[in-house]
Design an enzyme around this catalytic site. Structure first.
Site, PDB file in Angstrom:
ATOM      1  N   SER A   1      -3.221  -8.646  -4.584  1.00  0.00           N
ATOM      2  CA  SER A   1      -2.981  -8.892  -5.933  1.00  0.00           C
ATOM      3  C   SER A   1      -3.047 -10.459  -6.413  1.00  0.00           C
ATOM      4  O   SER A   1      -3.916 -11.100  -6.141  1.00  0.00           O
ATOM      5  CB  SER A   1      -1.555  -7.970  -6.574  1.00  0.00           C
ATOM      6  OG  SER A   1      -1.629  -7.944  -7.722  1.00  0.00           O
TER       7      SER A   1
ATOM      8  N   GLU B   1      -6.861   0.644  -9.495  1.00  0.00           N
ATOM      9  CA  GLU B   1      -5.635  -0.261  -9.383  1.00  0.00           C
ATOM     10  C   GLU B   1      -4.663  -0.046 -10.562  1.00  0.00           C
ATOM     11  O   GLU B   1      -3.367  -0.102 -10.112  1.00  0.00           O
ATOM     12  CB  GLU B   1      -6.571  -1.664  -9.650  1.00  0.00           C
ATOM     13  CG  GLU B   1      -7.341  -2.198  -8.639  1.00  0.00           C
ATOM     14  CD  GLU B   1      -6.619  -2.601  -7.288  1.00  0.00           C
ATOM     15  OE1 GLU B   1      -5.363  -2.490  -7.137  1.00  0.00           O
ATOM     16  OE2 GLU B   1      -7.463  -3.208  -6.409  1.00  0.00           O
TER      17      GLU B   1
ATOM     18  N   HIS C   1      -2.926   0.758  -6.972  1.00  0.00           N
ATOM     19  CA  HIS C   1      -2.605  -0.765  -6.633  1.00  0.00           C
ATOM     20  C   HIS C   1      -1.621  -0.478  -5.530  1.00  0.00           C
ATOM     21  O   HIS C   1      -0.997   0.036  -5.595  1.00  0.00           O
ATOM     22  CB  HIS C   1      -2.149  -1.270  -7.926  1.00  0.00           C
ATOM     23  CG  HIS C   1      -1.858  -2.749  -7.757  1.00  0.00           C
ATOM     24  ND1 HIS C   1      -2.929  -3.467  -7.680  1.00  0.00           N
ATOM     25  CD2 HIS C   1      -0.885  -3.739  -7.987  1.00  0.00           C
ATOM     26  CE1 HIS C   1      -2.773  -4.836  -7.648  1.00  0.00           C
ATOM     27  NE2 HIS C   1      -1.444  -4.800  -7.853  1.00  0.00           N
TER      28      HIS C   1
END
Length: 510
Positions: free
Chosen positions: A211, A336, A428
């Protein structure tokens, strides 16, 4: 992956509390077992080693200052202080906050501690991991980031702490820019100077992150001033910031005005950490409005194009050839941000598809081909489609652009497609415990479900080890002609044009 260092490990294991002498002094860690029943059976953890002086007082908004040597033995049995304060409530990964002032520290995990504690010529490859959290949250103290199973497979592992949010990335009139980036650079310099004492090779360093951490390592890959500090990059769901200098300054002035002080070190320095965090949260809060605005502009706090450390936007640096000598693996999960609009499904059902895509920033000419390429997603409902658009625009389009910008540079691409047993899709953060091979870790069920496949963790982790050790994860490099990517699922497979469903969005601007 077997390792031949076991006899050396046994010698080091004679120290119940292993000690290592580094440039700043002696550090004492602790032994723990690895898991998986192969390779090195033990891992030594050295936690919370300061690489810089505590960023408080006169050093609060300054560039990091290397840690001065200490007398005696530094007890590295517990995690050091984290820049994250309290519970930010923004991550599916367990990332605890640790109180304290000395927030600039590293955690080192190694299978090899020489019996005399003075270093070893073994020269194992090194993984340096940068945590995510949107550049304003996250913690290297997560049990998921424990490097024990990379140690099992012969890789020394380091996780780093860095200043977050406004303290790390906010514009201040008379303060150095990109203080969080400067923290990354000093931590990587610490690795160059000290990792040999832990059995690592400073000439074989791979940086990785997820991320914001994935964005961090790509930012470093595009920085001329960082090139000597690492030799390969593994970007997991990377979210580049590349905040413009003008936007960074505008936000810094707005935050100072909100607090009623001058946008200077003196003005902001009189305020408590809590007050600045409150203002930061207020000015960055998402009000539930147009998600497309966030996609287009990103967050205002993150690495900024300051003309000093970061000379130009990262894609431009890639096109100029910066970092082209370094191998790169990058990829994302398929969904995600499928949870980003989890409560809006019923409302979205009433919105025509074209209008919905328009609100999400998909240009008119791309809507029909995008719908055709994502018919399987649309069949699951408009809310699911909207979430896929957000995923594509924030993460997956960037992957195709990065490989195009890097041209012939060695680049490998993957997709993580295995659907979570909890959510039913690849959300995610889901791939992180597979990367670290820690499916037996805490808080796994909320993210992955009760029985995540160990065979898939073996595949993801072993490919990461192969890349860190030899610079090749084990599948074909990405090229424009075939677009081959590794698709991680049960079973995993290599797929031509694996990001075909994203291509219609490439008609949008950069």
């Amino acid at each position: 992956m077997e390792n031949t260092q076991t006899s050396s490990v046994a010698a080091g294991a004679a120290l119940a509390q292993p000690e290592v002498r580094i440039a700043e002094g002696v550090v004492r860690g602790r032994w723990r077992p690895t898991t998986g029943g192969k390779g090195n059976p033990q891992s030594a953890a050295f936690l919370g080693i300061p690489f810089a002086e505590a960023p408080v007082g006169e050093l609060r908004f300054a560039a990091p200052v290397p840690k001065a040597p200490w007398e005696g033995v530094f007890d590295a049995a517990e995690f050091g202080a984290t820049a994250q304060r309290g519970d930010p409530g923004v991550t599916l990964i367990p990332e605890p906050s640790v109180e304290g002032e000395s927030t600039l520290n590293v955690n080192v995990y190694t299978p090899l501690v020489p019996a005399d504690g003075t270093g070893d010529a073994a020269g194992m490859p090194v993984l340096v991991y940068i945590h995510g959290g949107g550049y304003f949250a996250g913690s290297p103290a997560s049990p998921w980031y424990d490097g024990r199973n990379f140690n099992r497979d012969g890789v020394v592992t380091v996780t780093i702490s860095y200043r977050l949010g406004f303290d790390g990335f906010g514009w201040i009139e008379d303060a150095p820019s990109n203080r969080g980036v400067r923290d990354w650079l000093l931590a990587l310099d610490w690795v160059q100077r000290n990792i040999a004492a832990f059995g690592g090779d400073p000439g074989r360093v791979t940086i990785a992150g997820q991320s914001a951490g994935g964005g961090a390592v790509m930012t470093l890959l595009g920085m001329e001033k960082a090139q000597h500090l690492f030799h390969g990059v593994y970007a997991i769901s990377g979210a580049l910031a590349d905040v413009s200098a003008a936007r960074s300054e505008e936000f810094g002035r707005r935050l100072a005005a909100e607090l009623g002080v001058a946008p200077t070190r003196e003005g902001l320095g009189v305020l408590s950490e809590e007050r600045i965090l409150e203002a930061q949260k207020k000015l960055t809060a998402f009000d539930g409005g147009d998600m497309s605005d966030i996609v287009e502009k990103g967050l205002p706090l993150g690495p900024s194009v300051d003309g000093d450390l970061i000379l130009r936007p990262t894609p431009e640096s890639f096109r100029a050839g910066v970092g082209s000598d370094k191998p790169l693996v990058l990829g994302a999960t398929d969904d995600e941000f499928t949870m980003a609009t989890a409560d809006a499904g019923r409302a979205m059902a009433l919105v025509p598809k074209g209008i919905l895509l328009g609100k999400l920033g998909v240009p008119k000419e791309a809507r029909r081909p995008y719908l055709a390429a994502n018919a399987d997603v649309l069949a699951k409902g408009k809310a699911r489609l909207a979430r896929r658009v957000l995923t594509d625009r924030m993460f997956r389009v960037a992957i195709l652009r990065v490989v195009a910008d890097r041209g012939a540079a060695p680049t490998w691409v993957y997709r993580f497609s295995w659907p979570s047993g909890t959510f039913g899709f690849a959300e995610h953060c889901l791939d992180v415990p597979f990367f670290f091979d820690c499916l037996d870790g805490p808080a796994m069920v909320p993210l992955a479900g009760p029985n995540p496949p160990q065979t898939l963790a073996d595949e993801v982790h072993e490919a990461a080890v192969a890349f860190i050790v030899g610079g090749d994860p084990g599948w074909s490099r990405y090229d424009a002609a075939t677009g081959i990517a590794r698709v991680y699922d049960t079973p995993s497979r290599d797929v031509a044009d694996a990001y075909a469903s994203v291509r219609p969005l490439l008609t949008t601007g950069r």
